[in-house]
Design an enzyme around this catalytic site. Structure first.
Site, PDB file in Angstrom:
ATOM      1  N   GLY A  64       2.015  -7.831  11.549  1.00 17.88           N
ATOM      2  CA  GLY A  64       2.997  -8.925  10.000  1.00 17.88           C
ATOM      3  C   GLY A  64       3.895  -8.974  10.799  1.00 17.88           C
ATOM      4  CB  THR A  69       4.045 -14.465  12.126  1.00 18.67           C
ATOM      5  OG1 THR A  69       2.981 -13.358  12.388  1.00 18.67           O
ATOM      6  CG2 THR A  69       4.100 -15.445  12.253  1.00 18.67           C
ATOM      7  CB  THR A 116      -2.877 -13.994  11.548  1.00 24.76           C
ATOM      8  OG1 THR A 116      -1.629 -15.057  10.669  1.00 24.76           O
ATOM      9  CG2 THR A 116      -3.555 -13.245  11.171  1.00 24.76           C
ATOM     10  CG  ASN A 159       6.338  -6.404   7.688  1.00 29.96           C
ATOM     11  OD1 ASN A 159       6.792  -6.702   6.628  1.00 29.96           O
ATOM     12  ND2 ASN A 159       5.961  -7.691   8.109  1.00 29.96           N
ATOM     13  CB  SER A 202       6.589  -3.693  -2.800  1.00 24.16           C
ATOM     14  OG  SER A 202       6.729  -4.747  -4.574  1.00 24.16           O
ATOM     15  CE1 TYR A 217       3.020  -7.686  -2.435  1.00 26.30           C
ATOM     16  CE2 TYR A 217       3.752  -7.013  -4.486  1.00 26.30           C
ATOM     17  CZ  TYR A 217       4.144  -7.490  -3.730  1.00 26.30           C
ATOM     18  OH  TYR A 217       5.127  -7.110  -2.274  1.00 26.30           O
ATOM     19  CE  LYS A 246       2.521  -4.582  -0.639  1.00 26.29           C
ATOM     20  NZ  LYS A 246       2.919  -4.140   1.139  1.00 26.29           N
ATOM     21  CB  ILE A 270      13.730 -10.095   0.386  1.00 27.14           C
ATOM     22  CG1 ILE A 270      13.526  -7.978   0.336  1.00 27.14           C
ATOM     23  CG2 ILE A 270      14.636  -9.987   1.518  1.00 27.14           C
ATOM     24  CD1 ILE A 270      14.867  -6.936  -0.170  1.00 27.14           C
TER      25      ILE A 270
END
Length: 251
Positions: free
Chosen positions: A14, A16, A39, A92, A144, A158, A162, A191
């Site tokens: 992750g 990117t 991706t 990540n 998270s 979610y 996590k 964040i």
């Protein structure tokens, strides 16, 4: 500046943009050679080129969906072919949904768990045999605050994904400690990533009121915690989940 990771080989999923790319930049600044996953082929190749040119490190892209185990297998193959070892894995990759439980959607449930939980598990499964053979290694899972407490603006899938990641972190930390493999997590709170740009001013103020430090974190704040867990200053730490949230949740 002392380079804490000089010559190490580190895999980051992750990577990117946002937190993932901030982590990649900081680890590259500290001398790590990198395998970056994402991706978006164009963006992940561009990131590798930029880090190579800016920090004079080797950086290889692996494009693919982390929820498919073959992607994790290619990450390991690429690392071993180019570096002969893997010093650290940073998990990540992740997605977030904001729907209420009343709007539960089975497709989104399965997709979220596939990326956030299956992807993390596949990466660990493929990297750990290498680290076991080496007799050392570090894994840092980016989770998270929702892994520790429910959040009114995050979907149930979610939070479940996590929280599952937190259990995996501690289970692997216990099982692999005798093999000199450290497994820890970073738990970010609010964040300032691209998602924040979609917030209304009213919602932003409500979020800030719940943060004792009175500000949003930056992707670099998560990167600094990751650097600590990836580097030598955390050599007597395993099974921990460090909060990076401005004090909005303390445990």
């Amino acid at each position: 500046m002392k380079k804490m990771l000089s010559g190490q080989a580190i895999v980051i999923t992750g990577a990117t943009r946002g937190i993932g790319y901030a982590i990649a930049r900081l680890l590259a600044e500290h001398g790590a050679n990198l395998i970056l996953n994402g991706t978006n082929s164009e963006k992940i190749n561009e990131n590798c080129q930029q880090l190579h040119e800016q920090y004079n490190i080797d950086c290889y892209p692996v494009v693919g969906d982390i929820s498919r185990e073959e992607t994790s297998a290619r990450l390991v193959t690429t690392a071993m072919e180019n570096f002969g070892r893997i010093d650290c894995l940073v998990n990540n990759s992740g997605i977030i949904n904001r729907r209420k439980f009343a709007d539960f959607n089975e497709e989104e449930w399965r997709r979220t768990l596939a990326i956030n939980l299956d992807g993390l598990m596949f990466a660990c499964k493929n990297v750990l045999p290498v680290m076991t053979e080496q007799g050392r290694g570090k894994i840092v899972n980016i989770l998270s605050s929702s892994s520790k407490k429910p959040h009114p603006n995050a979907s149930i899938e979610y939070g479940v994904s996590k929280a599952g990641g937190l259990y995996i972190t501690r289970h692997l930390a216990l099982e692999y400690a005798p093999k000199n493999i450290h497994v820890n997590a970073v738990c970010p709170g609010p964040i300032a990533t691209d998602l924040v740009k979609t917030w209304t001013d009213e919602y932003r103020e409500k979020v800030l009121l719940k943060i004792p430090l009175g500000k949003l974190g930056l992707p670099e704040d998560v990167a600094h915690a990751t650097l600590f867990l990836a580097g030598p200053y955390s050599d007597f730490i395993t099974g921990e989940a460090i909060n990076v949230n401005g004090g909005s949740f303390m445990d």
